[in-house]
Design an enzyme around this catalytic site. Structure first.
Site, PDB file in Angstrom:
ATOM      1  N   SER A  71      25.737  76.700  43.527  1.00 51.13           N
ATOM      2  CA  SER A  71      24.999  77.824  44.101  1.00 51.13           C
ATOM      3  C   SER A  71      24.429  78.714  42.999  1.00 51.13           C
ATOM      4  O   SER A  71      24.938  78.748  41.891  1.00 51.13           O
ATOM      5  CB  SER A  71      25.924  78.663  44.982  1.00 51.13           C
ATOM      6  OG  SER A  71      26.607  77.863  45.911  1.00 51.13           O
TER       7      SER A  71
HETATM    8  N1  SAH Z   1      31.167  76.029  45.392  1.00 53.47           N
HETATM    9  C1  SAH Z   1      30.338  74.974  44.868  1.00 53.47           C
HETATM   10  C2  SAH Z   1      29.132  74.734  45.744  1.00 53.47           C
HETATM   11  C3  SAH Z   1      28.887  73.274  45.930  1.00 53.47           C
HETATM   12  S1  SAH Z   1      27.771  72.861  47.241  1.00 53.47           S
HETATM   13  C4  SAH Z   1      29.965  75.233  43.422  1.00 53.47           C
HETATM   14  O1  SAH Z   1      30.259  76.313  42.914  1.00 53.47           O
HETATM   15  O2  SAH Z   1      29.429  74.355  42.770  1.00 53.47           O
HETATM   16  C5  SAH Z   1      28.889  72.733  48.625  1.00 53.47           C
HETATM   17  C6  SAH Z   1      29.941  71.659  48.546  1.00 53.47           C
HETATM   18  O3  SAH Z   1      30.578  71.604  49.821  1.00 53.47           O
HETATM   19  C7  SAH Z   1      29.426  70.251  48.261  1.00 53.47           C
HETATM   20  O4  SAH Z   1      30.058  69.759  47.117  1.00 53.47           O
HETATM   21  C8  SAH Z   1      29.823  69.465  49.509  1.00 53.47           C
HETATM   22  O5  SAH Z   1      30.212  68.133  49.229  1.00 53.47           O
HETATM   23  C9  SAH Z   1      30.989  70.283  50.033  1.00 53.47           C
HETATM   24  N2  SAH Z   1      31.288  70.105  51.459  1.00 53.47           N
HETATM   25  C10 SAH Z   1      30.418  69.966  52.495  1.00 53.47           C
HETATM   26  N3  SAH Z   1      31.093  69.806  53.648  1.00 53.47           N
HETATM   27  C11 SAH Z   1      32.420  69.839  53.347  1.00 53.47           C
HETATM   28  C12 SAH Z   1      33.628  69.710  54.106  1.00 53.47           C
HETATM   29  N4  SAH Z   1      33.609  69.463  55.418  1.00 53.47           N
HETATM   30  N5  SAH Z   1      34.810  69.794  53.446  1.00 53.47           N
HETATM   31  C13 SAH Z   1      34.869  69.992  52.114  1.00 53.47           C
HETATM   32  N6  SAH Z   1      33.766  70.103  51.344  1.00 53.47           N
HETATM   33  C14 SAH Z   1      32.551  70.037  51.940  1.00 53.47           C
END
Ligand code: SAH
Length: 223
Positions: A71
Site C-alpha cells: 500500500s
Molecule cells: N499489508 C500489505 C498489503 C498487501 S496487499 C503490505 O504492507 O504490503 C493485501 C494482501 O492481502 C495481499 O497480499 C493478499 O494476498 C492478501 N489477502 C487477500 N485476501 C486475503 C485473505 N482472505 N486472507 C489473508 N490475506 C488476504
C-alpha cells in the site's frame, strides 16, 4: 559484484529520503507522533524488490508479485493512526493481508505484538524473511485465510485489514477486545471502497467512514 548500497539505490533509500516522506505525510494530515516516528524508522525499501527500491518512498502503491501491492505510505500511516485514535497503546494487533510485511512492520513499531495472516504462501514466506532482515521481532506471520481471523490468539486490541472485502468478515468482530477496533477498506473491487472503523460502544457497534480508498480485493480461501 555490485556494492550492496548501490544495489539498494543509495541516496534514494537514505534516512533523508524517508524524512521527506514523513514531511509529505504530515502535510497530508497524518498527526500521530508515534506513527510518524514509525514511518521514519521502518526501511520501506527493504519490503519491495530491489528493482523498485529507488521508488519505495514515493507516495504510491508498488507491485509485490502475485497481482498484489504494497500500500502507499499515506494509507499505511492512516491505518495505523486510525487504530491509535481508539487504542492508545495496542498490545495485540491482528493484520489481515501481510503482503510485503511493511504494514506489519509499521504496526509492530506502535504495538506490542502483531499477528498477520496472508493467504498466498510465497508472500507469507517472503514477508517473514523481510521482517527478519529489517530486525522486526514482534510480528508472527501465518499462511491462511484471514476471513477466519486468528481465533487461537484472540482477543485483539485492533484488527487491521489491508485487502478490501465487500463487508467485514463476520468472524472478526467476535475476536476483538472490549475497547478495540477494526479498521479496513470495505467495498467492491476497483472502486467505491471506503476505509471504515468499527468499534464497540454502549453494547452496540459504532461504524465510521474515514476516507475513500482503493485496495486490492479480499479473496476467499488460501491461495
Ligand atoms: N499489508 C500489505 C498489503 C498487501 S496487499 C503490505 O504492507 O504490503 C493485501 C494482501 O492481502 C495481499 O497480499 C493478499 O494476498 C492478501 N489477502 C487477500 N485476501 C486475503 C485473505 N482472505 N486472507 C489473508 N490475506 C488476504
Amino acid at each position: 559484484m555490485m556494492d550492496l548500497r548501490l544495489r539498494r539505490g543509495v541516496g534514494m533509500t537514505s534516512p533523508r529520503v524517508r524524512e521527506r516522506m514523513v514531511e509529505r505525510l504530515r502535510a497530508a494530515g497524518i498527526r500521530a507522533p508515534a506513527v510518524l516516528a514509525a514511518m521514519r524508522e521502518v526501511p520501506r525499501h527493504l519490503f519491495v524488490d530491489e528493482a523498485l527500491a529507488s521508488r519505495a518512498y514515493e507516495d504510491t502503491a508498488l507491485p509485490i508479485g502475485f497481482g498484489q501491492t504494497i500500500s502507499q505510505p499515506w494509507v499505511v500511516a492512516r491505518l495505523a493512526e486510525a487504530v491509535l485514535e481508539v487504542v492508545a497503546r495496542p498490545q495485540r494487533v491482528l493484520e489481515i493481508g501481510t503482503g510485503s510485511g511493511y504494514q506489519a512492520a509499521v504496526l509492530a513499531a506502535v504495538a506490542g505484538q502483531v499477528f498477520s495472516v496472508e493467504r498466498i504462501g510465497a508472500l507469507a514466506a517472503r514477508a517473514r524473511q523481510r521482517l527478519r532482515e529489517a530486525g522486526v521481532g514482534n510480528v508472527v506471520v501465518r499462511h491462511g485465510d484471514g476471513a477466519h481471523g486468528w481465533p487461537d490468539r484472540a482477543p485483539f486490541d485492533a484488527i487491521v485489514l489491508t485487502a478490501a472485502p465487500e463487508e467485514i468478515p463476520p468472524a472478526l468482530p467476535g475476536q476483538l477486545a472490549a475497547a478495540g477496533c477494526i479498521v479496513g477498506p470495505v467495498g467492491p473491487p476497483g472502486g467505491g471502497q471506503v476505509l471504515v472503523r468499527l468499534r464497540r460502544e454502549g453494547g452496540g457497534w459504532v461504524r465510521e467512514a474515514l476516507a475513500e480508498v482503493s485496495f486490492v480485493p479480499f479473496q476467499a480461501g488460501r491461495g
